[in-house]
Design an enzyme around this catalytic site. Structure first.
Site, short mmCIF file in Angstrom:
data_model
loop_
_atom_site.label_atom_id
_atom_site.label_comp_id
_atom_site.label_asym_id
_atom_site.label_seq_id
_atom_site.Cartn_x
_atom_site.Cartn_y
_atom_site.Cartn_z
CB SER A 179 -10.95 -82.18 14.70
OG SER A 179 -9.84 -82.54 13.92
CG ASP A 275 -6.71 -75.63 12.39
OD1 ASP A 275 -5.81 -76.44 12.11
OD2 ASP A 275 -7.89 -75.97 12.61
CG HIS A 305 -6.89 -78.65 14.92
ND1 HIS A 305 -7.83 -78.42 13.95
CD2 HIS A 305 -7.12 -79.92 15.35
CE1 HIS A 305 -8.57 -79.49 13.78
NE2 HIS A 305 -8.16 -80.41 14.63
#
Length: 333
Positions: A179, A275, A305
């Site tokens: 991320s 995601d 995610h």
């Protein structure tokens, strides 16, 4: 198929607790961060922070190391106890996620994940605890990443670190993160491309954005407990980018700018099918390839995610094993 949600063991029921601080809230991501007009910031303890201890049967030694006392940047080091004497351990410099605004190298989910990664990959992992926005907006995290990498390369010459440095191959350093941490790894790689040698770049669901919405941002259905919603993504960028910048700033929307600096690196990008960042990640791969960068991409089916750290479902765990296999093959070449 459904997007990855936070594991129910993580307690999100914190909004009923009344904050002792009084003031106007200017930004908030429910259960994660609240920012007041006077600059006060609250980060509820959604994930417990843990000490650097591990079960002996894992076969990994863990220590916390100070990188910069002035900025309070430190790292958690994971070193496998058993390895082949003739082969030194590759090094992975890892940056945690959290939208640049939350998260820690001491979070239990990262501690457990990276300890297992070190064990299964037979590599030393350096998990960097960098400064967070909005108190320290970008490029603070990038600066801390470069400082951590420079610090690491110097450890090969520090006799007091022989307990772990002598086991490591300092010519085999990989930058990695998930991320926002993958965004940091990417930007650190750009910054050091001409000064420090790294062998590869491992980007897990890299956090990028832009003013123009992608299809996955607009149409990927996210449940209430999703690890990353579009509203949360926008707030993270608003809190972390320099004042006056929008989501087309190159730190958020690189669009291949400067990517030619990475031609000497091999890059692996892990993309989650459910995601909201899926299309951004696919665009990143295409942009890198257009600049001559060697890119391997892995699309993890049916998960969203941060599935690798925040969800313990059978599907997520099977995808974690798939991810580890691909990382192992990537680092072993």
């Amino acid at each position: 198929m459904a997007a990855t949600t936070l594991d129910p063991n993580f307690n999100l029921q914190i909004n009923g607790r009344e904050s002792p601080h009084r003031g106007v809230v200017v930004a908030e991501i429910d259960g994660l961060i609240r920012v007041y007009k006077d600059g006060h910031v609250e980060r509820p303890q959604i994930v417990p922070s843990v000490a650097c201890s591990l079960a002996p049967d894992l076969g990994v030694t863990c220590r916390d190391m100070i990188i910069d006392k002035c900025t309070n940047v430190w790292a958690r080091l994971y070193v496998p106890n058993f390895y082949q004497d003739r082969l030194r351990l590759p090094l992975m410099v890892y940056f945690h996620g959290g939208g640049f605004c939350v998260g820690s190298a001491s979070w239990s989910c990262y501690h457990e994940c990276l300890a297992k990664l070190a064990s299964r990959l037979s590599c030393a992992v350096v998990s960097v605890n960098y400064r967070l926005a909005p108190e320290n907006p970008l490029p603070a995290a990038y600066d801390d990443g470069v400082k951590a990498l420079v610090w690491l390369t110097q450890q090969n010459f520090v006799p007091s670190n022989c307990w772990w440095a002598s086991k490591c191959d300092f010519s085999s350093i990989f930058l990695a993160g998930d991320s926002a941490g993958a965004n940091i790894a990417y930007n650190v790689a750009l910054r050091v491309s001409r000064t420090l040698e790294t062998k590869g770049l491992i980007l897990i669901q890299p956090f990028f954005g832009g003013e123009r919405r992608t299809h996955s941002e607009n149409y990927t259905v996210q449940p209430p407990r999703s690890a990353l919603t579009l509203a949360a993504s926008d707030t993270y960028w608003r809190l972390s980018l320099p004042s006056g910048a929008n989501r087309d700033h190159p730190w958020c929307n690189p669009a291949g700018k400067g990517a030619e600096e990475l031609r000497n690196l091999r890059v692996m990008v892990c993309i989650s099918e459910m995601d909201i960042l899926k299309d951004r990640n696919l665009e990143l791969c295409a942009n890198l390839r257009s600049k001559g960068v060697k890119v391997e991409q892995l699309v993890c089916k049916g998960v969203g995610h941060a599935f690798q750290i925040l969800n313990n479902s059978a599907l997520s765990q099977s995808r974690v094993l798939e991810l580890i296999r691909h990382i192992s093959n990537f680092m072993g070449r």
